[in-house]
Design a protein around this motif. Sequence first.
Motif, PDB file in Angstrom:
ATOM      1  N   ARG A 247      23.090  86.181  53.564  1.00  0.00           N
ATOM      2  CA  ARG A 247      23.225  85.486  54.843  1.00  0.00           C
ATOM      3  C   ARG A 247      22.406  84.204  54.823  1.00  0.00           C
ATOM      4  N   ASP A 248      23.001  83.149  55.335  1.00  0.00           N
ATOM      5  CA  ASP A 248      22.328  81.880  55.570  1.00  0.00           C
ATOM      6  C   ASP A 248      22.040  81.827  57.055  1.00  0.00           C
ATOM      7  N   THR A 249      20.853  82.246  57.422  1.00  0.00           N
ATOM      8  CA  THR A 249      20.513  82.365  58.839  1.00  0.00           C
ATOM      9  C   THR A 249      20.549  81.018  59.558  1.00  0.00           C
ATOM     10  N   ALA A 250      20.100  79.987  58.896  1.00  0.00           N
ATOM     11  CA  ALA A 250      20.036  78.659  59.527  1.00  0.00           C
ATOM     12  C   ALA A 250      21.421  78.159  59.916  1.00  0.00           C
ATOM     13  N   ASN A 251      22.425  78.557  59.140  1.00  0.00           N
ATOM     14  CA  ASN A 251      23.789  78.079  59.386  1.00  0.00           C
ATOM     15  C   ASN A 251      24.708  79.175  59.928  1.00  0.00           C
ATOM     16  N   ASN A 252      24.139  80.309  60.302  1.00  0.00           N
ATOM     17  CA  ASN A 252      24.926  81.416  60.875  1.00  0.00           C
ATOM     18  C   ASN A 252      26.127  81.768  60.000  1.00  0.00           C
ATOM     19  N   THR A 253      25.886  81.866  58.730  1.00  0.00           N
ATOM     20  CA  THR A 253      26.952  82.140  57.770  1.00  0.00           C
ATOM     21  C   THR A 253      26.589  83.358  56.926  1.00  0.00           C
ATOM     22  N   VAL A 254      27.591  84.173  56.663  1.00  0.00           N
ATOM     23  CA  VAL A 254      27.396  85.339  55.815  1.00  0.00           C
ATOM     24  C   VAL A 254      28.378  85.259  54.658  1.00  0.00           C
ATOM     25  N   TYR A 255      27.945  85.739  53.504  1.00  0.00           N
ATOM     26  CA  TYR A 255      28.760  85.702  52.299  1.00  0.00           C
ATOM     27  C   TYR A 255      28.930  87.106  51.739  1.00  0.00           C
ATOM     28  N   LEU A 256      30.020  87.299  51.054  1.00  0.00           N
ATOM     29  CA  LEU A 256      30.230  88.551  50.337  1.00  0.00           C
ATOM     30  C   LEU A 256      30.676  88.194  48.926  1.00  0.00           C
ATOM     31  N   GLN A 257      29.790  88.397  47.977  1.00  0.00           N
ATOM     32  CA  GLN A 257      30.122  88.191  46.572  1.00  0.00           C
ATOM     33  C   GLN A 257      30.714  89.476  46.040  1.00  0.00           C
ATOM     34  N   MET A 258      31.940  89.402  45.559  1.00  0.00           N
ATOM     35  CA  MET A 258      32.646  90.589  45.091  1.00  0.00           C
ATOM     36  C   MET A 258      32.911  90.439  43.592  1.00  0.00           C
ATOM     37  N   ASN A 259      32.312  91.292  42.814  1.00  0.00           N
ATOM     38  CA  ASN A 259      32.468  91.279  41.361  1.00  0.00           C
ATOM     39  C   ASN A 259      33.175  92.544  40.898  1.00  0.00           C
ATOM     40  N   ASN A 260      33.726  92.467  39.709  1.00  0.00           N
ATOM     41  CA  ASN A 260      34.409  93.622  39.119  1.00  0.00           C
ATOM     42  C   ASN A 260      35.413  94.226  40.110  1.00  0.00           C
ATOM     43  N   LEU A 261      36.232  93.382  40.651  1.00  0.00           N
ATOM     44  CA  LEU A 261      37.184  93.822  41.663  1.00  0.00           C
ATOM     45  C   LEU A 261      38.198  94.798  41.090  1.00  0.00           C
ATOM     46  N   LYS A 262      38.597  95.727  41.941  1.00  0.00           N
ATOM     47  CA  LYS A 262      39.559  96.759  41.555  1.00  0.00           C
ATOM     48  C   LYS A 262      40.779  96.681  42.462  1.00  0.00           C
ATOM     49  N   PRO A 263      41.912  97.192  42.006  1.00  0.00           N
ATOM     50  CA  PRO A 263      43.096  97.185  42.883  1.00  0.00           C
ATOM     51  C   PRO A 263      42.839  97.862  44.227  1.00  0.00           C
ATOM     52  N   ASP A 264      41.978  98.874  44.262  1.00  0.00           N
ATOM     53  CA  ASP A 264      41.661  99.548  45.522  1.00  0.00           C
ATOM     54  C   ASP A 264      40.901  98.653  46.506  1.00  0.00           C
ATOM     55  N   ASP A 265      40.403  97.525  46.033  1.00  0.00           N
ATOM     56  CA  ASP A 265      39.733  96.579  46.932  1.00  0.00           C
ATOM     57  C   ASP A 265      40.729  95.702  47.685  1.00  0.00           C
ATOM     58  N   THR A 266      41.989  95.800  47.351  1.00  0.00           N
ATOM     59  CA  THR A 266      43.013  95.031  48.047  1.00  0.00           C
ATOM     60  C   THR A 266      43.022  95.387  49.521  1.00  0.00           C
ATOM     61  N   ALA A 267      42.851  94.375  50.365  1.00  0.00           N
ATOM     62  CA  ALA A 267      42.753  94.622  51.805  1.00  0.00           C
ATOM     63  C   ALA A 267      42.652  93.297  52.540  1.00  0.00           C
ATOM     64  N   LEU A 268      42.729  93.395  53.850  1.00  0.00           N
ATOM     65  CA  LEU A 268      42.418  92.273  54.727  1.00  0.00           C
ATOM     66  C   LEU A 268      40.947  92.431  55.120  1.00  0.00           C
ATOM     67  N   TYR A 269      40.136  91.455  54.786  1.00  0.00           N
ATOM     68  CA  TYR A 269      38.695  91.529  55.012  1.00  0.00           C
ATOM     69  C   TYR A 269      38.344  90.758  56.289  1.00  0.00           C
ATOM     70  N   TYR A 270      37.589  91.437  57.147  1.00  0.00           N
ATOM     71  CA  TYR A 270      37.184  90.863  58.424  1.00  0.00           C
ATOM     72  C   TYR A 270      35.672  90.705  58.481  1.00  0.00           C
ATOM     73  N   CYS A 271      35.248  89.639  59.110  1.00  0.00           N
ATOM     74  CA  CYS A 271      33.849  89.421  59.385  1.00  0.00           C
ATOM     75  C   CYS A 271      33.568  89.836  60.827  1.00  0.00           C
ATOM     76  N   LYS A 272      32.406  90.419  61.060  1.00  0.00           N
ATOM     77  CA  LYS A 272      31.989  90.816  62.403  1.00  0.00           C
ATOM     78  C   LYS A 272      30.546  90.401  62.612  1.00  0.00           C
ATOM     79  N   ALA A 273      30.244  89.938  63.816  1.00  0.00           N
ATOM     80  CA  ALA A 273      28.880  89.565  64.152  1.00  0.00           C
ATOM     81  C   ALA A 273      28.509  90.138  65.511  1.00  0.00           C
TER      82      ALA A 273
END
Length: 120
Positions: A71-97
Motif C-alpha cells: 500500500r502507498d498510504t500517501a497516494n491511497n493506492t494498493v497493489y497486488l503483485q501476483m506471481n506464479n499465476l495458476k489457471p485457478d487464479d482466473t477471476a474478476l478482481y475487485y478492490c475494496k476500501a
Amino acid sequence: QVQLVESGGGFVQAGGSLRLSCAASGTIFSIDDMGWYRRTPGNQRELVAIIISGGSTAYADSVKGRFTITRDTANNTVYLQMNNLKPDDTALYYCKANGRVTRNREFISWGQGTRVTVSS
C-alpha cells in the motif's frame, strides 16, 4: 464519494506475473484497510488479500507465497503483485476500501473490477 479504480489485469500464461493497482479518490479523511477480492467463473467471491492501516496483511491460503499486497498510504493506492499465476487464479478482481470521509462518517467502497485470465 470515494471512488476506486483498478488497473493491471490481463491475460497471462500459467507461471506468469501481473501487478494490479487500485487508486482511491474523492473525499477521504482516512482509510482503515484496503483489500482485493475475486469472483471466480463459478461466481464465488473470496477475499484474496487485505492490508490494514498499520501495515499488517492477510492472505487467502490459496495465494500465500505467490501474491503480495502493498500500500502507498500517501497516494491511497494498493497493489497486488501476483506471481506464479495458476489457471485457478482466473477471476474478476475487485478492490475494496474501508475508511472515513469525515471523523464521524464511515465509508465502504468497491471498484468496478479488473479481469485476470490465466491460461494453462
